[in-house]
Scaffold this motif. Structure first.
Motif, PDB file in Angstrom:
ATOM      1  N   THR B 184       0.815  -1.217   0.000  1.00 47.01           N
ATOM      2  CA  THR B 184       0.000   0.000   0.000  1.00 47.01           C
ATOM      3  C   THR B 184       0.848   1.266   0.000  1.00 47.01           C
ATOM      4  OG1 THR B 184      -0.102  -0.218   2.382  1.00 47.01           O
ATOM      5  CG2 THR B 184      -1.965  -1.054   1.141  1.00 47.01           C
ATOM      6  N   VAL B 301      -8.884  -4.628  -6.998  1.00 47.06           N
ATOM      7  CA  VAL B 301      -9.258  -5.973  -6.576  1.00 47.06           C
ATOM      8  C   VAL B 301     -10.324  -6.542  -7.510  1.00 47.06           C
ATOM      9  CG1 VAL B 301      -8.637  -5.487  -4.184  1.00 47.06           C
ATOM     10  CG2 VAL B 301     -11.037  -5.429  -4.846  1.00 47.06           C
ATOM     11  N   TYR B 302     -11.177  -5.668  -8.039  1.00 46.42           N
ATOM     12  CA  TYR B 302     -12.162  -6.180  -8.998  1.00 46.42           C
ATOM     13  C   TYR B 302     -11.563  -6.377 -10.375  1.00 46.42           C
ATOM     14  CZ  TYR B 302     -15.739  -6.342  -5.611  1.00 46.42           C
ATOM     15  OH  TYR B 302     -16.442  -6.705  -4.515  1.00 46.42           O
ATOM     16  N   HIS B 347     -13.724   2.214   2.331  1.00 49.37           N
ATOM     17  CA  HIS B 347     -13.869   1.170   3.350  1.00 49.37           C
ATOM     18  C   HIS B 347     -12.504   0.646   3.795  1.00 49.37           C
ATOM     19  CE1 HIS B 347     -14.538  -2.111   0.010  1.00 49.37           C
ATOM     20  NE2 HIS B 347     -13.255  -1.934   0.213  1.00 49.37           N
ATOM     21  N   HIS B 348     -11.469   1.052   3.082  1.00 45.27           N
ATOM     22  CA  HIS B 348     -10.122   0.724   3.553  1.00 45.27           C
ATOM     23  C   HIS B 348      -9.617   1.762   4.550  1.00 45.27           C
ATOM     24  CE1 HIS B 348      -9.560  -2.523   0.613  1.00 45.27           C
ATOM     25  NE2 HIS B 348     -10.298  -1.763  -0.175  1.00 45.27           N
ATOM     26  N   ALA B 370     -22.000  -6.319  -2.506  1.00 46.06           N
ATOM     27  CA  ALA B 370     -22.114  -7.749  -2.237  1.00 46.06           C
ATOM     28  C   ALA B 370     -23.267  -8.355  -3.030  1.00 46.06           C
ATOM     29  CB  ALA B 370     -22.317  -7.984  -0.752  1.00 46.06           C
ATOM     30  N   GLY B 412     -15.679 -10.314   3.668  1.00 46.92           N
ATOM     31  CA  GLY B 412     -15.609  -8.937   3.181  1.00 46.92           C
ATOM     32  C   GLY B 412     -16.806  -8.119   3.608  1.00 46.92           C
ATOM     33  N   VAL B 413     -17.981  -8.735   3.542  1.00 48.62           N
ATOM     34  CA  VAL B 413     -19.183  -8.001   3.939  1.00 48.62           C
ATOM     35  C   VAL B 413     -19.099  -7.621   5.418  1.00 48.62           C
ATOM     36  CG1 VAL B 413     -21.674  -8.143   4.160  1.00 48.62           C
ATOM     37  CG2 VAL B 413     -20.557  -9.108   2.163  1.00 48.62           C
ATOM     38  N   LEU B 415     -16.380  -6.985   7.031  1.00 50.65           N
ATOM     39  CA  LEU B 415     -15.427  -5.870   7.136  1.00 50.65           C
ATOM     40  C   LEU B 415     -16.041  -4.558   6.687  1.00 50.65           C
ATOM     41  CD1 LEU B 415     -12.140  -7.491   5.838  1.00 50.65           C
ATOM     42  CD2 LEU B 415     -12.629  -6.700   8.146  1.00 50.65           C
ATOM     43  N   HIS B 425      -9.851  -4.306  11.675  1.00 46.08           N
ATOM     44  CA  HIS B 425      -8.923  -3.648  10.762  1.00 46.08           C
ATOM     45  C   HIS B 425      -7.476  -3.912  11.178  1.00 46.08           C
ATOM     46  CE1 HIS B 425      -7.115  -0.757   8.129  1.00 46.08           C
ATOM     47  NE2 HIS B 425      -6.618  -0.073   9.138  1.00 46.08           N
ATOM     48  N   ASP B 426      -6.638  -4.135  10.156  1.00 46.93           N
ATOM     49  CA  ASP B 426      -5.219  -4.388  10.406  1.00 46.93           C
ATOM     50  C   ASP B 426      -4.941  -5.616  11.267  1.00 46.93           C
ATOM     51  OD1 ASP B 426      -3.505  -3.021   8.868  1.00 46.93           O
ATOM     52  OD2 ASP B 426      -3.319  -1.282  10.177  1.00 46.93           O
ATOM     53  N   VAL B 430      -8.277  -9.540   8.018  1.00 43.68           N
ATOM     54  CA  VAL B 430      -8.245  -8.918   6.696  1.00 43.68           C
ATOM     55  C   VAL B 430      -7.386  -9.752   5.747  1.00 43.68           C
ATOM     56  CG1 VAL B 430      -7.622  -6.845   5.425  1.00 43.68           C
ATOM     57  CG2 VAL B 430      -8.596  -6.648   7.712  1.00 43.68           C
ATOM     58  N   HIS B 433      -9.382 -12.675   4.784  1.00 50.41           N
ATOM     59  CA  HIS B 433     -10.419 -12.263   3.827  1.00 50.41           C
ATOM     60  C   HIS B 433      -9.870 -12.180   2.411  1.00 50.41           C
ATOM     61  CE1 HIS B 433     -12.880  -9.616   1.407  1.00 50.41           C
ATOM     62  NE2 HIS B 433     -11.999  -8.638   1.509  1.00 50.41           N
ATOM     63  N   ILE B 437      -9.917 -14.669  -1.448  1.00 45.23           N
ATOM     64  CA  ILE B 437     -10.249 -14.259  -2.815  1.00 45.23           C
ATOM     65  C   ILE B 437      -9.041 -14.366  -3.735  1.00 45.23           C
ATOM     66  CG2 ILE B 437     -11.232 -12.437  -4.210  1.00 45.23           C
ATOM     67  CD1 ILE B 437     -13.182 -12.163  -2.194  1.00 45.23           C
ATOM     68  N   ILE B 442      -9.031 -16.279  -7.266  1.00 39.38           N
ATOM     69  CA  ILE B 442      -8.375 -15.831  -8.496  1.00 39.38           C
ATOM     70  C   ILE B 442      -7.379 -16.870  -8.994  1.00 39.38           C
ATOM     71  CG2 ILE B 442      -6.870 -14.058  -9.463  1.00 39.38           C
ATOM     72  CD1 ILE B 442      -8.260 -12.095  -7.519  1.00 39.38           C
ATOM     73  N   ARG B 495      -1.649  -7.668  11.636  1.00 41.69           N
ATOM     74  CA  ARG B 495      -0.995  -8.152  10.423  1.00 41.69           C
ATOM     75  C   ARG B 495       0.364  -7.480  10.262  1.00 41.69           C
ATOM     76  NH1 ARG B 495      -4.390  -5.119   5.544  1.00 41.69           N
ATOM     77  NH2 ARG B 495      -2.795  -6.058   4.235  1.00 41.69           N
TER      78      ARG B 495
END
Ligand code: HEM
Ligand SMILES: [Cu+2]
Lengths: 121, 593
Positions: B184, B301-302, B347-348, B370, B412-413, B415, B425-426, B430, B433, B437, B442, B495
């Motif tokens: 990040t 991410v999407y 949301h981050h 969602a 995710g929902v 969060l 958070h952190d 996370v 989560h 994905i 992926i 984390r």
């Protein structure tokens, strides 16, 4: 049956330019960011030269010299802005201007010697 | 000394440029004496060399602008990156088997953490998707190639230098250390402020590399948009455009709006670091970075998950013996996700103290996103419902995708709900989560695609038993590793640390075991992949999955069938097919275009 299915008749399947365009970008970025004169000049030459070559090859432009002139004008403007305005990054500006000048000279030389040669054959 | 260095560099650069020029001159010549093929005549026009065969050997791969070759290059590249990023994280997980600092220093752990994230997202995730889209989109939509084949090649060739720059800190270059900013790159740490060592040029190199991969992705996206809009065969309309192309189109749109923003933010950061600007060091600068980064970061991410969803939507029905349930709604939900994904980035940042009213609206949109995700999930499940399911390896990976995506999505929902996020958070929650994905979904879809299309791009079949071993080890490893992380997060384990309190030891050890199971699975994959590619049984049937029986054949298999027939009549291998066909031109296909 089908000749090389999925492969077009209109497209060539190989071109030497993309690799060098792609190499020119990081080399010139490194040179300009860290102020390494030879890297900046060489990278810009590689990048702009390959762009010009590719434009010619794909038939977007008729003559190589014209795209070289345009590219070198852009570099002149950019280099001038770096060197002579309040941005004041003199080395990087001169490097860009040097690349612009070499590009121009190279273009003219190419036009005068190489191109004629090819026509003659 | 200084001057000598410059001089040496100048000479080197000069020699390099001359070599390039000389080589180019030869290449340009070489393409003008071809008339072997394509009926070129002496003194011919441009058409003379257009149907020329590809050069051979290494040169072919360096100069190719054929979408299939470029797809292969992307594939090889991303699998190498996957191995690098994977080995990095194995080292980290082994370090985490024990609470204190043992194997790796804390700073080295941080470096690996940073590199692992960036490698997996930008050097594995985005390119593996590009591998599939480059190879198959033109085939699926009946195009001859991409709209801009050379730009396509440039986009790929930007990636290797990008990777070298991103990893440069690990190379034995004097005075350069790896970045420790995490993926990040939050300021002020990444701006080099403070007593840390993040002013080091290693961070600049990483930023440049990241910038290159961004440029590459943007070029690719423009190309895909142009291709899907303008190069479709006339039989392919918007109404019957396949689902994978839809997701690539949407993804390309997201890239077009998201990546240039990342690029600009990176340039601003580089200016701050090197030229004394103050974008991120003034009041509010740190939060500015977060806004810019996440405005890119959430769509990213999407960007990473939509095409894999497309692959699953394409492959899963083939082995369920029926068409995708609610095709239209899958397309609509793709588009909805594409639009909504730009409205959720904060949301981050729930824990940063931004205005609570803003926070609430971002929570609402995050919960809303969602819904289309769930629509897709239900459609996959209903497609399988009462279907004639064949548990081939690609199908197993698709089902694994759906299963893992559900856990990743539901976490995710949670969060997305502010009060819960403020607690989790952190934490490792996370991490759990998003790995459900990125790894569970992926990467699984990537494997599904690699196995499903293996016959097309290798002409051979993989070993099915090893494929199943790969799946089950991956499935078990993923769920063990990342479910434990969800629990660790509930327990309050933060984390991004190389060390932890002894109370977390058991859980961490379980996660490490999971990671090692994953490692074994991927080693089997590599073996199977390479061995089968070289020595696997040749595929002689253009429909190795028997899709025809259920009327589920898609365009790329039809293409493959034709290609095989061409090869068979020539009695030769794939390469021969391309050579031989150059001689005798039949124009059958050109007619119906
Ligand atoms: C169902 C929709 C989803 C929702 C509502 C959601 C929600 C969230 C939230 C609220 C966070 C922030 C957690 C925090 O740091 O406190 C988060 C983090 C994250 N999510 Fe999701 N997510 C969803 C889907 C996805 C998908 C599809 C992906 C990946 C393709 C993904 C990848 C990530 C990543 C990478 C992070 C961590 C970023 C970081 O701090 O390093 N999420 N998610
Ligand atoms: Cu997000």
């Amino acid at each position: 049956m089908d000749e090389a299915p999925g492969l077009s008749d209109q497209y060539r399947t190989a071109s030497p330019w993309p690799v060098f365009v792609a190499l020119g970008i990081p080399i010139s970025e490194l040179g300009l960011l860290f102020g390494v004169f030879p890297l900046a000049v060489g990278g810009l030459l590689l990048f702009c030269g390959s762009i010009a070559g590719m434009l010619k090859e794909s038939g977007y432009v008729e003559s190589t010299i014209r795209s070289l002139v345009v590219l070198s004008a852009i570099l002149f403007a950019f280099g001038g802005a770096l060197a002579f305005t309040e941005i004041n990054l003199v080395t990087r500006g001169y490097a860009t201007i040097a690349a612009a000048a070499l590009l121009l000279v190279g273009g003219v030389a190419f036009e005068l010697f190489v191109w004629d040669n090819k026509q003659a054959i | 000394m200084e001057v000598n260095g410059q001089l040496a560099l100048t000479v080197l650069m000069g020699v390099f440029l001359i070599a390039v020029a000389a080589w180019l001159a030869r290449i340009e010549d070489w393409r003008s004496y071809t008339p072997l093929a394509g009926g070129g005549a002496v003194g011919g026009t441009k058409e003379q060399y257009v149907s020329e065969e590809k050069p051979s050997g290494l040169i072919r791969w360096l100069t190719t602008v054929d979408h299939k070759d470029i797809g292969m290059l992307y594939g090889v590249y991303s699998l190498i990156a996957f191995a690098v990023g994977g080995l990095m994280v194995v080292a980290m997980r082994i370090e985490l088997a024990d609470p204190s600092m043992t194997l790796l220093s804390n700073t080295f752990y941080n470096s690996l953490l940073t590199s692992h994230g960036i490698t997996m997202l930008f050097l594995f995730g985005t390119p593996i998707i590009a591998a599939f889209s480059n190879y198959f989109i033109p085939l699926l939509i009946g195009a001859d190639d991409m709209a801009f084949p050379r730009i396509n090649a440039i986009a790929f060739w930007l990636l290797p230098p990008g990777a070298l720059l991103i990893w440069a800190g690990f190379f034995p270059i004097p005075d350069i250390i790896p970045a420790q900013t995490a993926w990040t790159m939050y300021t002020p740490l990444s701006a080099g402020v403070g007593s840390g060592n993040q002013m080091n040029a290693g961070v600049d190199l990483m930023l440049l590399g990241l910038h290159l991969t961004g440029v590459s992705a943007t070029m690719g996206a423009i190309n895909f948009i142009a291709t899907i809009f303008t190069e479709r065969n006339e039989k392919v309309t918007w109404a019957n455009l396949d689902i994978f192309s839809w997701t690539i189109l949407t993804q390309s749109g997201l890239i077009l709006f998201a990546f240039p923003l990342l690029g600009s933010a990176i340039l601003m950061l580089l200016l701050d670091r090197n030229f004394g600007t103050a974008f991120f060091s003034v009041d509010g600068g740190a939060i500015l970075w977060q806004h810019l980064f996440w405005f890119f970061g959430h769509p990213e991410v999407y960007i990473l998950v939509l095409p894999p969803m497309g692959i699953v939507s394409l492959v899963l029905p083939r082995f369920a013996g029926r068409r995708l349930f609610g095709f239209k709604f899958v397309v609509y939900s793709t588009l909805a996700i594409g639009v909504l994904s730009f409205g959720v980035w904060a949301h981050h940042m729930f824990a940063t103290g931004i205005d609570p009213r803003l926070r609430a609206s971002f929570m609402a949109v995050s919960l809303a996103i969602a819904i289309p995700s769930a629509v897709k999930t239900f459609n996959w499940i209903t497609t399988m419902w009462n279907g004639n399911i064949r548990l081939t390896t690609p199908m197993l990976f698709c089902i694994g995708f759906v299963s893992n995506f559900i856990i990743g999505g539901v976490t995710g929902v949670f969060l997305a709900s502010i009060p819960i996020d403020l607690i989790l958070h952190d934490t490792y929650y996370v991490v759990g989560h998003f790995h459900y994905i990125v790894m569970g979904a992926i990467a699984f879809a990537g494997f599904a695609g690699l196995y499903y299309w293996f016959p097309i791009y290798t002409g051979r079949m993989y070993q099915t038993t090893l494929g199943k071993w790969h799946f089950w080890l991956s499935m078990i490893g993923t769920n063990l590793t990342f479910f434990v992380m969800v629990l660790l997060g509930y327990g309050g384990m933060p984390r991004r640390y190389a060390t932890y309190l002894p109370q977390f030891a058991t859980m961490h050890q379980l996660a490490t075991v999971g990671a090692l199971i994953l490692l074994v699975g991927q080693m089997i994959f590599v073996w199977n992949f390479v061995q089968s590619w070289l020595e696997g049984p040749k595929v002689e049937d253009g429909d190795p999955w028997d899709l025809g029986e259920d009327n589920l054949t898609t365009a790329e298999w039809t293409w493959f069938e034709r290609k095989l027939q061409t090869a068979v009549t020539d009695g030769g291998e794939e390469e021969d097919a391309e050579l031989a066909t150059d001689g005798g031109e039949t124009v059958t296909d050109a007619d119906d275009e």
